[in-house]
Design a protein around this motif. Structure first.
Motif, short mmCIF file in Angstrom:
data_model
loop_
_atom_site.label_atom_id
_atom_site.label_comp_id
_atom_site.label_asym_id
_atom_site.label_seq_id
_atom_site.Cartn_x
_atom_site.Cartn_y
_atom_site.Cartn_z
N LYS A 132 42.10 38.79 35.11
CA LYS A 132 41.87 37.55 34.36
C LYS A 132 43.07 37.19 33.48
O LYS A 132 43.12 36.09 32.91
CB LYS A 132 40.63 37.69 33.48
N HIS B 60 41.20 47.22 35.72
CA HIS B 60 41.76 46.38 36.77
C HIS B 60 41.04 45.03 36.83
O HIS B 60 41.67 43.97 36.92
CB HIS B 60 41.65 47.11 38.12
N LYS B 61 39.72 45.07 36.75
CA LYS B 61 38.94 43.84 36.80
C LYS B 61 39.30 42.90 35.65
O LYS B 61 39.39 41.69 35.82
CB LYS B 61 37.44 44.16 36.77
N GLU B 62 39.48 43.50 34.47
CA GLU B 62 39.82 42.70 33.29
C GLU B 62 41.23 42.12 33.42
O GLU B 62 41.48 40.97 33.03
CB GLU B 62 39.73 43.56 32.03
N LYS C 249 39.90 51.43 37.30
CA LYS C 249 39.21 50.39 38.06
C LYS C 249 38.56 49.37 37.13
O LYS C 249 38.56 48.16 37.40
CB LYS C 249 38.16 51.02 38.97
N ARG C 250 37.97 49.88 36.03
CA ARG C 250 37.33 48.97 35.08
C ARG C 250 38.34 48.02 34.45
O ARG C 250 38.10 46.81 34.33
CB ARG C 250 36.61 49.78 33.99
#
Length: 199
Positions: free
Chosen positions: A179, A174-176, A171-172
């Motif tokens: 971008k 995924h956020k990156e 999940k962590r």
């Protein structure tokens, strides 16, 4: 038993590829199956290592003989099984991995799934000073493949889970990855692995 197989890649999943040879499809576990996205239905050579368990006969595949040698040395270490070894191999900065072992950088090693402090120390104890020949052979670092075939972030995230990374880590990352301007699953997975190792 097996040294390599020459055949066509006919299917790719987050955990393995299928290589067809003389009408038989072989399921081959890979660190980054999506590396082969641009090679679908092409004939290629994949180096193999077979693991026989009570409940399964498994094949692990590698792009080069040097990668196979590195994998075999990793799984010779107590606490490193084939799945953990493959997860370590998935991060294709193999020179960085060898340097971490040579410099006793346990902090780098515990970033891999399934590798705790004890196992990291065991890696250093067992392999330090024993990997220089692989560096001398200039273990290849593959550049990302530019291709327009099926660029999917979700496939890359599924591949991370197949390698053993936790849902929290996925999940962590995924956020990156949202971008990033990657074009393929292979590129997304490579970037994801780099991000994990930097944290």
């Amino acid at each position: 038993m097996y040294e390599y197989i020459i055949g066509q890649v006919t299917a790719i999943t987050p955990a393995y590829i299928v290589v067809e040879n003389q009408g038989i499809g072989y399921q081959i576990q890979c660190g980054n199956p999506y590396f082969y996205s641009s090679k679908m239905n092409q004939s290629l050579q994949i180096y193999l290592h077979q693991v026989v368990r009570e409940d399964a006969h498994l094949l692990y595949g590698f792009k080069t003989i040097e990668e196979k040698k590195l994998f075999l040395r990793l799984i010779s270490v107590s606490g490193i099984g084939p799945k953990s070894g493959l997860a370590i191999m998935a991060n294709e900065d193999h020179v960085g991995l060898i340097q971490a072992i040579e410099t006793s950088d346990a902090t780098y090693l515990i970033k891999f799934p399934g590798v705790g402090k004890k196992t990291a120390q065991q890696l250093i104890l067992d392999l330090k000073g024993k990997l220089a020949d692989l560096l001398n052979e200039e273990l290849p670092l593959d550049a990302p493949i530019k291709t327009t075939q099926v660029p999917q972030l979700e496939e890359a995230l599924a591949a991370l889970q197949a390698l053993g990374y936790s849902e929290r880590e996925v999940k962590r990352v995924h956020k990156e990855l949202l971008k990033e301007s990657c074009q393929t699953t292979d590129e997304y997975l490579r970037v994801a692995l780099r991000l994990i190792m930097k944290k």
